[in-house]
Design an enzyme around this catalytic site. Structure first.
Site, PDB file in Angstrom:
ATOM      1  CB  THR A 159     -37.624 -76.306  57.315  1.00  0.00           C
ATOM      2  OG1 THR A 159     -38.248 -76.512  58.583  1.00  0.00           O
ATOM      3  CG2 THR A 159     -36.285 -75.620  57.516  1.00  0.00           C
ATOM      4  CG  ASP A 190     -40.502 -83.392  63.362  1.00  0.00           C
ATOM      5  OD1 ASP A 190     -39.395 -83.310  62.788  1.00  0.00           O
ATOM      6  OD2 ASP A 190     -41.076 -82.428  63.881  1.00  0.00           O
ATOM      7  CD  GLU A 203     -33.082 -77.197  59.706  1.00  0.00           C
ATOM      8  OE1 GLU A 203     -33.355 -76.004  59.889  1.00  0.00           O
ATOM      9  OE2 GLU A 203     -33.791 -78.130  60.131  1.00  0.00           O
ATOM     10  CE  LYS A 259     -36.261 -79.737  58.298  1.00  0.00           C
ATOM     11  NZ  LYS A 259     -36.668 -80.160  59.676  1.00  0.00           N
ATOM     12  CG  PHE A 272     -42.894 -75.076  61.175  1.00  0.00           C
ATOM     13  CD1 PHE A 272     -42.510 -75.807  60.066  1.00  0.00           C
ATOM     14  CD2 PHE A 272     -41.981 -74.930  62.202  1.00  0.00           C
ATOM     15  CE1 PHE A 272     -41.248 -76.376  59.979  1.00  0.00           C
ATOM     16  CE2 PHE A 272     -40.712 -75.499  62.130  1.00  0.00           C
ATOM     17  CZ  PHE A 272     -40.351 -76.220  61.017  1.00  0.00           C
TER      18      PHE A 272
END
Length: 362
Positions: free
Chosen positions: A192, A59, A132, A168, A214
């Site tokens: 996400t 990440d 993203e 994303k 998350f």
């Protein structure tokens, strides 16, 4: 417009695609050796042990860290790219994009910067990169679809096969609908800012490729709510609220044969990661990957897909109205989703400011 993104291009990435699968039921692979689960290689790092049960994803936008830690996939977001371009070794990528496309609109420059980083990452990892869509489009289905299509066009123009990219998108109702449309076009998505089983079920209904619940941000919310009553030891490991949330989603998916991949994200400590060994994927920051690499303490599988298939769980279905109400009933998920979108929007604007400054100085 729905371009027929069917045939992947071959091209510029230097390494082929490789996915990690469990070798045999009840077994684990270490190098070329298959061992019964629970028998770890002596003095094997936690990171290598974890890789026996879970696909490890980096990440980060830090290419050096990705090269060193050798994950299968990598994920990025505006905050990570913003952090990377402010480091001397990566700033030239931003200036290169500005110089090559000086007359392009700002949103186009932004997408080209994201894809430039993505191509560099794909030259290092054997799997996929997640890129993203602008978080400011989180409540606009059509705009999200259009932006995702453009990202894929840019990747294909660089010779990147479509199956090496995940788009994303924030897991709002509009984002999930955009993902449903994109998946129908063969563009795979990573949903996400996911904080609840409600969002996860809606994503499964949309047949998205992957979700990113998350862990750490869920933990943060509950810890803040508890204040002085929070007991860190009692709420660690399997009892961590973020870990519990991912486990519940994982078990629901496996119980009903849902093929959407579950990738735990946003970790605060190694204990959260180890407590999710066996999850489909885990995306981990370089600092925590380094901690896992430095320890040889044993890691055993914590999530069991086969056992989950036997659980007594009732199926749930959401339409737009019931999704919005159920999400609204979950104060943590509602607050963290809104907060996450705002934070990514802030960092996107900061990236745009850097692009403007670079353009003015070109």
């Amino acid at each position: 417009r729905a371009p027929p993104f069917k045939q992947p291009f071959s091209g510029c990435c230097r390494r082929g695609l490789r996915y990690v699968h469990a070798p045999l039921s009840g077994c684990q692979r270490s190098g070329n050796v298959i061992r019964p689960i629970g028998q770890s290689t002596p003095m094997t790092s936690k990171l290598e042990q974890l890789k026996q049960y879970t696909t490890v994803v980096a990440d980060t936008g830090d290419l050096d860290a990705i090269s060193r830690l050798k994950p299968v996939d990598a994920t990025t977001n505006p905050s990570l790219i913003l952090k990377a371009v402010q480091q001397p070794q990566y700033a030239p990528l931003l200036h290169e994009v500005v110089q090559r496309f000086a007359d392009a609109p700002l949103d186009d420059l932004m997408d080209r910067l994201l894809v430039r980083f993505g191509c560099e990452i794909l030259a290092v990892v054997p799997g996929r990169v997640s890129t993203e869509v602008d978080a400011r489009l989180s409540f606009d289905t059509n705009a999200t679809v259009t932006r995702a299509q453009r990202l894929i066009e840019l990747y294909q123009g660089a010779g990147v096969p479509i199956d090496r990219v995940l788009i994303k998108i924030a897991a709002t109702w509009e984002g999930i609908e955009a993902a449903r449309l994109l998946e129908q076009q063969g563009i795979h998505t990573n949903l996400t800012l996911l904080f609840s089983k409600v969002q996860a079920i809606a994503c499964a209904q949309a047949k998205v490729q992957l979700i990113s619940p998350f862990v750490g941000r869920i933990y943060d919310w509950f810890k803040k709510q508890a204040g002085s009553q929070w007991d860190e030891a009692a709420m660690a490991g399997a009892n961590d609220p973020g870990v519990r949330s991912v486990r519940e989603i994982f078990e629901y998916y496996k119980r009903f044969g849902i093929t959407t991949e579950v990738m735990g994200a946003s970790f605060r400590n190694v204990g959260q990661i180890v407590a999710l060994a066996g999850c489909d994927l885990l995306t981990i920051a370089p600092e925590l990957l380094a901690q896992l690499e430095a320890s040889t303490a044993p890691v055993l599988p914590a999530l069991d897909a086969q056992a989950a298939r036997q659980l007594d769980i009732a199926p749930v279905h959401y339409d737009e109205a019931s999704f919005r109400f159920a999400l609204n009933e979950d104060a943590m998920a509602t607050e963290k989703l809104a907060e996450g979108i705002r934070a990514f929007a802030v960092d996107t604007r900061k990236l745009e400011d850097l692009l403007r400054q670079a353009g003015a100085g070109a």
